[in-house]
Design an enzyme around this catalytic site. Structure first.
Site, PDB file in Angstrom:
ATOM      1  N   THR A   1       0.829  -1.204   0.000  1.00  0.00           N
ATOM      2  CA  THR A   1       0.000   0.000   0.000  1.00  0.00           C
ATOM      3  C   THR A   1       0.868   1.260   0.000  1.00  0.00           C
ATOM      4  O   THR A   1       2.097   1.176  -0.022  1.00  0.00           O
ATOM      5  CB  THR A   1      -0.981  -0.067   1.217  1.00  0.00           C
ATOM      6  OG1 THR A   1      -1.645  -1.314   1.180  1.00  0.00           O
ATOM      7  CG2 THR A   1      -1.960   1.035   1.293  1.00  0.00           C
TER       8      THR A   1
ATOM      9  N   GLU B   1      -7.211  -7.345  -4.097  1.00  0.00           N
ATOM     10  CA  GLU B   1      -7.938  -6.888  -2.908  1.00  0.00           C
ATOM     11  C   GLU B   1      -9.036  -7.871  -2.495  1.00  0.00           C
ATOM     12  O   GLU B   1      -9.546  -7.775  -1.370  1.00  0.00           O
ATOM     13  CB  GLU B   1      -8.538  -5.512  -3.209  1.00  0.00           C
ATOM     14  CG  GLU B   1      -8.453  -4.532  -2.071  1.00  0.00           C
ATOM     15  CD  GLU B   1      -7.086  -3.923  -1.854  1.00  0.00           C
ATOM     16  OE1 GLU B   1      -6.539  -4.109  -0.762  1.00  0.00           O
ATOM     17  OE2 GLU B   1      -6.571  -3.250  -2.765  1.00  0.00           O
TER      18      GLU B   1
ATOM     19  N   ASP C   1      -8.864  -9.375   0.875  1.00  0.00           N
ATOM     20  CA  ASP C   1      -9.250  -8.653   2.096  1.00  0.00           C
ATOM     21  C   ASP C   1     -10.651  -9.055   2.577  1.00  0.00           C
ATOM     22  O   ASP C   1     -11.071  -8.660   3.663  1.00  0.00           O
ATOM     23  CB  ASP C   1      -9.194  -7.131   1.881  1.00  0.00           C
ATOM     24  CG  ASP C   1      -7.806  -6.576   2.165  1.00  0.00           C
ATOM     25  OD1 ASP C   1      -6.960  -7.321   2.675  1.00  0.00           O
ATOM     26  OD2 ASP C   1      -7.569  -5.391   1.867  1.00  0.00           O
TER      27      ASP C   1
ATOM     28  N   SER D   1      -7.945  -1.816   6.234  1.00  0.00           N
ATOM     29  CA  SER D   1      -7.327  -1.224   7.436  1.00  0.00           C
ATOM     30  C   SER D   1      -6.762   0.160   7.145  1.00  0.00           C
ATOM     31  O   SER D   1      -6.124   0.755   8.019  1.00  0.00           O
ATOM     32  CB  SER D   1      -6.194  -2.116   7.936  1.00  0.00           C
ATOM     33  OG  SER D   1      -6.690  -3.349   8.348  1.00  0.00           O
TER      34      SER D   1
ATOM     35  N   GLY E   1       0.867  -0.765   5.183  1.00  0.00           N
ATOM     36  CA  GLY E   1       1.276  -1.825   6.098  1.00  0.00           C
ATOM     37  C   GLY E   1       0.182  -2.789   6.486  1.00  0.00           C
ATOM     38  O   GLY E   1       0.251  -3.399   7.553  1.00  0.00           O
TER      39      GLY E   1
HETATM   40  N1  GLY Z   1      -5.297  -4.042   1.373  1.00  0.00           N
HETATM   41  C1  GLY Z   1      -4.926  -3.396   2.554  1.00  0.00           C
HETATM   42  C2  GLY Z   1      -6.076  -2.730   3.235  1.00  0.00           C
HETATM   43  O1  GLY Z   1      -7.002  -2.318   2.589  1.00  0.00           O
HETATM   44  O2  GLY Z   1      -6.083  -2.615   4.416  1.00  0.00           O
END
Ligand code: GLY
Length: 558
Positions: free
Chosen positions: A366, A405, A408, A438, A457
């Protein structure tokens, strides 16, 4: 007393917002790459505002940090408009394709296929960044989208020199990048990691950026680019359809806002878990005078607060357009009191003793940037394609590297994602749904000034931002560089371990934490890449600082 404090805060807050309309002495930008910071600065110098600069920085990062974010990804832009004090979060998070199903990453026997949600086009959700950039320019910017995209187009077409970070990440993801000819052609040279300073030219991505510049969002979500991406995805076994792209929309959401010890904190709303988790953990910590405690005792309490807040992240949070969450409850100091009641000052709680909650994951990937312009407009943006180089799949001649993604989401009810996070029902896959994130772009306003911060992170983003806020609160003289450099530790409920950065905490402190029952794991590497801007309320001066763990740059100029 509580009401009086609330009233005082309101008075302070109104005064603070009125102050924000006064022009600042200067502008400042911190981002994870010097070329992206320079792109934002150039746009501000051409008469753009912070929102135009955000378009320029995000698009430049898509080119020069292709491992961290990009047109094929998503993210959250937290905005503060000086003119009227409006604060809003642009939710440009990816959405699951309409053909997605809760069990799409399991075989016929119901077993999870771990790589399927991480690599290749089946791992990719529908990107949100292009729509986010178009919206920012159109609704909040002063310049045209084309003008703000120009630096990124130049970087894509003329190339940028392969820096040490690019080369290190290409090396660690070499197999992934070698797997697909389009990815290898775009990011490698003769199937190998490019030599130092070799030019990385992304002509196809340049064309796609031009389409976006010329036609706005429809240059990406409709027409030739969309057709090319969908054909490439389908040919490689993915499930995207043209309607997924045509129907993608950003959402303007009200940020999460709360107070902590004289500070007003504004942060990411669901589908990010960032703001809520931060609020719960800080509300728990508000009961203790952390600055008066010894290091091990302070770390113990922070870990116990994080354990409980991440537990609720796993139990309750998801896409607000699909699930209803007990927002008021999670945000209330009374609930924090209930959660804090089980904290033992002398012993670690076992995560297993908290109610069982299903698992999900996130990583150290990220990107984040922070901007303020001379008018006081602010942007905190955290953007992602999820893990480094995302799905490793470039969608044909579009040059767009797709995210992964989908990982997630709660791929399995009690499974963990790539970040070891546990997820549950609220974050199950559904067509058109946004996966829980996050990412935690944040503003912190207090009597001293305004801090704009965030970090990449994965699951550690929230604890990093929390530590950043606690460090800021404890500084008698604000030292932004110290704030982004400070050592980090992390706990996320499950796995039940306290992770610490190497060479960062005295052995005696770690021993003390182990003695009271924490499972301490010293990580092999440091994590995060925090980018922060701070505006000194008294002088109107803005400062920027970039995390020494990365190669980014923070600049402030008059
Ligand atoms: N893919 C990391 C986040 O969205 O937290």
């Amino acid at each position: 007393m509580q009401q009086f404090r609330g009233f005082l805060f309101l008075v302070f807050f109104l005064a603070a917002n009125a102050g924000a309309q006064t022009p600042l002495a200067n502008a400042a930008i911190a981002s994870a790459h010097p070329l992206a910071t320079a792109a934002g600065k150039a746009i501000l110098q051409q008469g753009g505002n912070a929102f135009d600069a955000a378009v320029a920085v995000a698009a430049a990062l898509a080119v020069v940090e292709p491992y961290g974010s990009g047109l094929g990804g998503g993210g959250f832009f937290l905005l503060h408009r000086a003119r009227d004090g409006k604060q809003v979060m642009i939710d440009a998070r990816e959405r699951a394709p309409f053909k997605a199903t809760p069990n799409m990453y399991r075989n016929a026997a119901g077993q999870v296929l771990p790589q399927a949600s991480l690599e290749g086009p089946l791992a990719a959700a529908i990107p949100g960044i292009p729509a986010g950039l178009a919206h920012l320019a159109q609704r909040y910017g002063r310049l045209s989208l084309a003008q703000s995209l120009a630096p990124a187009i130049r970087l894509a077409e003329q190339g940028f020199p392969a820096d040490a970070r690019y080369r290190a990440l290409a090396q660690s993801h070499l197999t992934l990048l070698q797997r697909q000819p389009e990815a290898a052609a775009q990011y490698l040279q003769n199937q190998a990691v490019p030599e130092p300073n070799a030019l990385i030219v992304q002509a196809n991505l340049g064309k796609t950026l031009r389409a976006l510049a010329q036609h706005g969002a429809s240059g990406f979500y409709r027409g030739a680019v969309a057709k090319e991406m969908v054909a490439a995805v389908q040919a490689a076994g993915g499930i995207w359809q043209r309607a997924d792209l045509a129907r993608y929309r950003i959402v303007e959401r009200q940020p999460i806002a709360f107070d902590y010890r004289g500070m007003h904190i504004v942060s990411a709303a669901p589908p990010s878990a960032g703001g809520l988790t931060l609020a719960e953990a800080l509300h728990i910590l508000e009961r203790y005078d952390l600055n008066a405690l010894k290091p091990a005792q302070r770390m113990h309490l922070v870990v116990e607060a994080l354990r409980r807040a991440y537990h609720d992240r796993a139990r309750y949070m998801g896409d607000p357009d699909f699930v209803s969450m007990p927002l008021q409850r999670l945000m209330s100091p009374r609930y924090a009191d209930e959660r804090a009641a089980s904290i033992d000052l002398a012993n670690a709680t076992l995560s297993a003793d908290l109610d069982k909650a299903p698992q999900v994951q996130q990583g150290n990937h990220t990107t984040h940037f922070s901007i303020v312009d001379r008018q006081g407009n602010r942007v905190a943006a955290t953007l992602s394609i999820n893990t480094f180089f995302g799905s490793g799949f470039v969608a044909g001649k579009s040059g767009v590297l797709l995210n992964n993604e989908m990982d997630d989401f709660a791929v399995a009810e009690h499974g963990m994602n790539v970040y070891g996070l546990v997820n549950s029902g609220p974050n199950r896959i559904a067509p058109g749904k946004r996966p829980l994130s996050s990412m935690t772009p944040t503003f912190v306003e207090d009597a001293r000034g305004t801090l704009i911060l965030g970090a990449p992170g994965g699951s550690r983003i929230i604890s990093m931002v929390l530590l950043g806020i606690l460090n800021y609160q404890s500084q008698t003289q604000v030292d932004l560089q110290a704030l982004v450099s400070a050592p980090r530790y992390h706990h996320q409920y499950l796995p039940d371990q306290l992770e610490v950065e190497p060479d960062s905490f005295p052995g005696s402190v770690l021993d003390e934490l182990q003695l009271i029952g924490h499972v301490v794991r010293v990580s092999k590497q440091k994590w995060g890449n925090m980018q922060a801007v701070w505006i000194d309320r008294a002088s109107g001066e803005a400062f920027a600082a970039s995390d020494p763990r990365g190669i980014g740059s923070g600049v402030a100029w008059h």
